[in-house]
Motif scaffolding. Sequence first.
Motif, PDB file in Angstrom:
ATOM      1  N   HIS A   1       0.756  -1.393  -0.142  1.00  0.00           N
ATOM      2  CA  HIS A   1      -0.046  -0.038   0.069  1.00  0.00           C
ATOM      3  C   HIS A   1       0.754   1.428  -0.216  1.00  0.00           C
ATOM      4  O   HIS A   1       0.647   2.109  -0.543  1.00  0.00           O
TER       5      HIS A   1
ATOM      6  N   GLU B   1       3.892  -0.822   4.151  1.00  0.00           N
ATOM      7  CA  GLU B   1       2.776  -1.278   4.613  1.00  0.00           C
ATOM      8  C   GLU B   1       2.136  -2.221   3.628  1.00  0.00           C
ATOM      9  O   GLU B   1       1.959  -1.872   2.487  1.00  0.00           O
ATOM     10  N   CYS B   2       1.842  -3.429   4.126  1.00  0.00           N
ATOM     11  CA  CYS B   2       1.055  -4.595   3.269  1.00  0.00           C
ATOM     12  C   CYS B   2      -0.302  -5.111   3.866  1.00  0.00           C
ATOM     13  O   CYS B   2      -0.428  -5.076   4.893  1.00  0.00           O
ATOM     14  N   THR B   3      -0.814  -5.943   2.964  1.00  0.00           N
ATOM     15  CA  THR B   3      -1.988  -6.830   3.347  1.00  0.00           C
ATOM     16  C   THR B   3      -1.661  -8.099   2.800  1.00  0.00           C
ATOM     17  O   THR B   3      -1.059  -8.164   1.661  1.00  0.00           O
TER      18      THR B   3
ATOM     19  N   ARG C   1      -3.052  -7.270   7.715  1.00  0.00           N
ATOM     20  CA  ARG C   1      -2.156  -5.792   7.412  1.00  0.00           C
ATOM     21  C   ARG C   1      -1.108  -5.819   8.222  1.00  0.00           C
ATOM     22  O   ARG C   1      -1.163  -6.151   9.694  1.00  0.00           O
TER      23      ARG C   1
ATOM     24  N   LEU D   1       0.634  -0.977  13.509  1.00  0.00           N
ATOM     25  CA  LEU D   1       0.446  -2.218  12.946  1.00  0.00           C
ATOM     26  C   LEU D   1       1.114  -3.376  13.348  1.00  0.00           C
ATOM     27  O   LEU D   1       2.531  -3.082  13.774  1.00  0.00           O
TER      28      LEU D   1
END
Length: 244
Positions: free
Chosen positions: A92, A114-116, A121, A152
């Motif tokens: 993201h 920042e990832c999912t 997440r 996160l």
Amino acid sequence: MTQGQPVEEEPAGIRLRVLSYNVHGQRDDTAALAAAVRGAEPDVVIVQEGPRRFRWRHKCAALADRLGLVVAGGGLPALGNLLLTSLRVRVHRTWYRQFPLTPGRHMRGAAFAECTVGRARFVLAGSHLSTDAAERPGQAALLKEDLAAVRLPLIVGADLNENSGGAAWRTIADGLTDTAVAADRSDRCTYPCANPRDRIDALFVSPQIVVTDYDVVDTEQTRRASDHFPVLVDLLLPVPLAHA
């Protein structure tokens, strides 16, 4: 940005396989490097000593392609730290840290993404601290500031250039899970491949991430691929509760 693919969730979370690897500037056997990484089938590779100079974007993309992955972020802005992902992972946003330059030393830094994956997440971080014992603690403190600002779940891969008793290591590890310790494999050394005697390559995660397996990949291929062994860790990422 990469487009995530459908991911099956388990009751305990979502599986993610992470490889953290100092690739020695690709100065060794690059075919062995590619074979070792592809054979591990990681979802994420956190690279130290990746491309950082002339035509670095092209070189980062070429390395990712060779490893069967895509570039999430890094390269020159992160001073050789590189984040690669499979198509399971959606990226993201990315950001970077460059540590203050000490005259006569290599510049060092860190990469973040920042990832999912599925509904999970998380933030990836990769760094490579100085070989200078006087310089490392200050770099570790700056990196820790960035990590502490993340809200996160965190996955942090790094070549810390010191063993777990060192001040920089303790700074980064504070409040995080050392995946080797969690798997009861902290006796596995990562460097140098020719005569392994130090565990200077680490992967830390937030406490809510479950470590299901840990390995220092010591094979004929990895001994040819770099002067460091890669650290391979299987994780279960937490997912938010579904709304009623």
